[in-house]
Design an enzyme around this catalytic site. Structure first.
Site, short mmCIF file in Angstrom:
data_model
loop_
_atom_site.label_atom_id
_atom_site.label_comp_id
_atom_site.label_asym_id
_atom_site.label_seq_id
_atom_site.Cartn_x
_atom_site.Cartn_y
_atom_site.Cartn_z
N ASP A 183 30.88 44.55 40.32
CA ASP A 183 31.27 44.98 41.67
C ASP A 183 31.63 46.39 41.81
O ASP A 183 31.82 47.02 40.78
CB ASP A 183 32.42 43.93 41.96
CG ASP A 183 33.37 44.27 43.26
OD1 ASP A 183 32.49 44.05 44.22
OD2 ASP A 183 34.27 44.51 43.28
N ASP A 211 36.62 41.95 40.72
CA ASP A 211 38.37 41.54 41.03
C ASP A 211 38.47 40.77 42.12
O ASP A 211 39.83 40.27 42.29
CB ASP A 211 38.70 42.92 41.26
CG ASP A 211 38.28 43.53 42.69
OD1 ASP A 211 37.11 43.63 43.01
OD2 ASP A 211 39.29 43.56 43.72
N ASP A 227 33.99 48.23 44.77
CA ASP A 227 35.58 48.37 45.18
C ASP A 227 36.60 47.65 44.41
O ASP A 227 36.32 46.42 44.36
CB ASP A 227 35.62 48.07 46.63
CG ASP A 227 34.83 49.03 47.55
OD1 ASP A 227 34.03 49.87 47.13
OD2 ASP A 227 34.84 48.75 48.74
#
Length: 263
Positions: free
Chosen positions: A7, A203, A9
């Site tokens: 991922d 996250d 961001d």
């Protein structure tokens, strides 16, 4: 063969500054070992290309929360936004929703560049790239939980779903980063005889399926939102957690996997 899916961001990119420089040592290490890094983000292809170039990678990418994959050949090219694309179908569906539900959601397509910049913290040129969508629509849902469930049910009936990312509530076709990861793995597996082993880092809730599907999943700490739940895969040791957030945590965990021989 090893593949690293990540991922952006809050994971490879710092949640506030969008910098990946703290992860540069690990990225250089992976490059030296010939291990492809596959970006898997809610961002558009237009947003991700400059990031990939800045990192120095040119592999395929999973875009718009898994709604599309680009770089696997001409069949994986994004559709013409002005044709009957998933994005246009989704926007038409939103216009047809009951007013009391439709009014609860505002997406990037409803906002001008300045508003997208304000909501994301991106500079105006980057915000314009974020509006160049082919598959999905991130935004904000402001209704009640009951309204949200009714909203999702109507989307579901038309072949779409909604996922909560680190920043936005994103509407998209019924697919996921995990399904696209499997597609990319199959692409690489056709060219090698050895099994392809995967590492995935993320996250947010929209990363969890990808982390669960990987041979080794890594949850990158992000104090900006609630921690991901502990799953059976994590209890079995197949999912690890970083103590540091963002690219600092990314860097440490990749080095850890190299040290243990997984990468």
């Amino acid at each position: 063969m090893r593949l690293v899916f990540t991922d952006l961001d809050g994971t490879l990119l710092d949640h506030d500054s969008y910098s990946f420089e703290a992860a540069r040592p690990a990225l250089d290490l992976l490059e030296a070992r010939g291990i492809p890094v596959i970006l898997a983000s809610s961002k558009t292809e237009a947003e991700m290309r400059p990031i990939a170039e800045a990192i120095g990678i040119s592999y395929s990418m999973i875009v718009e929360n898994g709604a599309g994959v680009v770089g696997l050949g001409k069949d994986a090219a994004p559709p013409d936004r002005h044709s009957s694309s998933p994005y246009n179908h989704l926007k038409s569906l939103l216009r047809e929703l009951p007013k009391e539900l439709g009014a609860c959601f505002e997406g990037f397509g409803d906002w001008d560049v300045a508003r997208v910049s304000e909501e994301t913290g991106l500079p105006l040129p980057a915000a314009e790239l974020a509006r160049q969508r082919h598959f999905s629509e991130p935004g904000r849902f402001t209704g009640t939980e009951a309204q949200k469930q009714a909203f999702i049910a109507l989307l579901d009936a038309q072949g779409f779903t909604a996922v909560q990312g680190g920043r936005f509530f994103t509407l998209m076709p019924k697919t996921s980063k995990a399904e696209r990861m499997a597609e990319v793995v199959a692409h690489y597996q056709r060219s090698v005889e050895e099994p392809v082993r995967t590492v995935a880092l993320g996250d947010a809730p929209n990363d969890l399926a990808m982390l669960e599907a990987a041979d080794c999943g890594i949850i990158i700490a992000n104090p900006a939102h609630k921690a991901l739940p502990v799953t059976e895969r994590e209890r079995q040791g197949a999912i690890l957690r970083s103590e540091q957030s963002g690219p600092q945590g990314w860097n440490i965990m990749i080095h850890q996997l190299v040290a243990t021989g997984f990468l």
